[in-house]
Design an enzyme around this catalytic site. Structure first.
Site, PDB file in Angstrom:
ATOM      1  N   TYR A 150       0.829  -1.205   0.000  1.00  0.00           N
ATOM      2  CA  TYR A 150       0.000   0.000   0.000  1.00  0.00           C
ATOM      3  C   TYR A 150       0.865   1.258   0.000  1.00  0.00           C
ATOM      4  CZ  TYR A 150      -3.878   3.097   1.239  1.00  0.00           C
ATOM      5  OH  TYR A 150      -4.829   4.090   1.245  1.00  0.00           O
ATOM      6  N   CYS A 151       1.873   1.295   0.863  1.00  0.00           N
ATOM      7  CA  CYS A 151       2.746   2.469   0.934  1.00  0.00           C
ATOM      8  C   CYS A 151       3.454   2.710  -0.400  1.00  0.00           C
ATOM      9  CB  CYS A 151       3.768   2.297   2.048  1.00  0.00           C
ATOM     10  SG  CYS A 151       3.067   2.235   3.713  1.00  0.00           S
TER      11      CYS A 151
END
Length: 246
Positions: A150-151
């Protein structure tokens, strides 16, 4: 009459439906894309009525994006606003993360905005311009545990925003809208804000001492797509009560 068209991915629930609602209130017709939650799409359509259309599409699938954007252009016209809001979150420790866990999150959060903008930007340029808003995340700036996929996807989206701002200028502006802690069902579940000890710990990190509302995200969107933001492109617009000061 509502003449301007806006396309909002993930626009039928959570922050997305608030963005759709505000765009309609400011004189836009809205086409909102959703992947699977038919109930939320039906509720949004019932609430927002004429001028709102919900279409099922998977932004992580390039062929499906080509299909649905073709329908949008043929049936609704050229958008003045594109909001790339749809995304996925599959958390887990890096060493346990599977290839599908990685691929699905990158495809939805980074490839999806690429596919959508690539499909609609030529028509926007031909029509004389418009505004693209990529809904990013603070974890694209500061990493967190158990969120490598996600990051990375949101960090990539921030840089994609800048690249698109360069290449689509001057007619099409491209900015990133970044939510902090916003009161949605997903946030309440994920951060357990119904439990006082968890809420207090979270609020201690926010200088304004409160959780933001989806309507405050919509306020920021209204500014970014409006004429008062005409000289703003390639920027990160963070709505977070001061939690992340970057």
């Amino acid at each position: 009459m509502q003449e301007r068209l806006a396309v909002v991915t993930g626009g039928t629930k959570g922050i997305g439906v608030s963005l759709s609602r505000r765009l309609m209130a400011t004189g836009h017709r809205v086409v909102a894309l959703y992947r699977s939650d038919q109930e939320s799409a039906d509720l949004a359509a019932k609430e927002l009525g004429d001028g709102f259309t919900a279409l099922r599409a998977d932004v992580a699938d390039a062929d499906d994006v080509a299909r649905v954007t073709g329908l949008v252009l043929a049936d609704h016209g050229t958008p003045a606003v594109l909001v790339n809001n749809a995304g996925r979150n599959i958390d887990g420790p890096f060493l346990d993360m599977t290839v599908p866990d990685w691929d699905q999150v990158i495809a939805a959060n980074l490839s999806g905005p690429f596919y959508m903008t690539r499909a609609l930007a030529p028509a926007m340029l031909e029509a004389g311009g418009g505004s693209v808003i990529n809904v990013a995340a603070t974890t694209g700036i500061r990493p967190r545990l158990n969120g490598a996929n996600y990051c990375a996807s949101k960090a990539g989206l921030l840089h994609l925003t800048k690249c698109l701002a360069l290449e689509l200028a001057p007619a099409v502006r491209v900015n990133a809208l970044i939510p902090g802690m916003i009161d949605t069902e997903e946030m309440r579940t994920r951060f357990r804000t119904d439990e006082p000890e968890h809420l207090d710990r979270l609020l201690a990190e926010i200088p304004q001492g409160r959780i933001g509302s989806p309507e405050e995200m919509a306020d920021a969107l209204e500014f970014l797509v409006g004429p008062k933001a005409a000289y703003i492109t390639g920027q990160k617009f963070i709505v977070d009560g001061g939690q992340f000061m970057w």
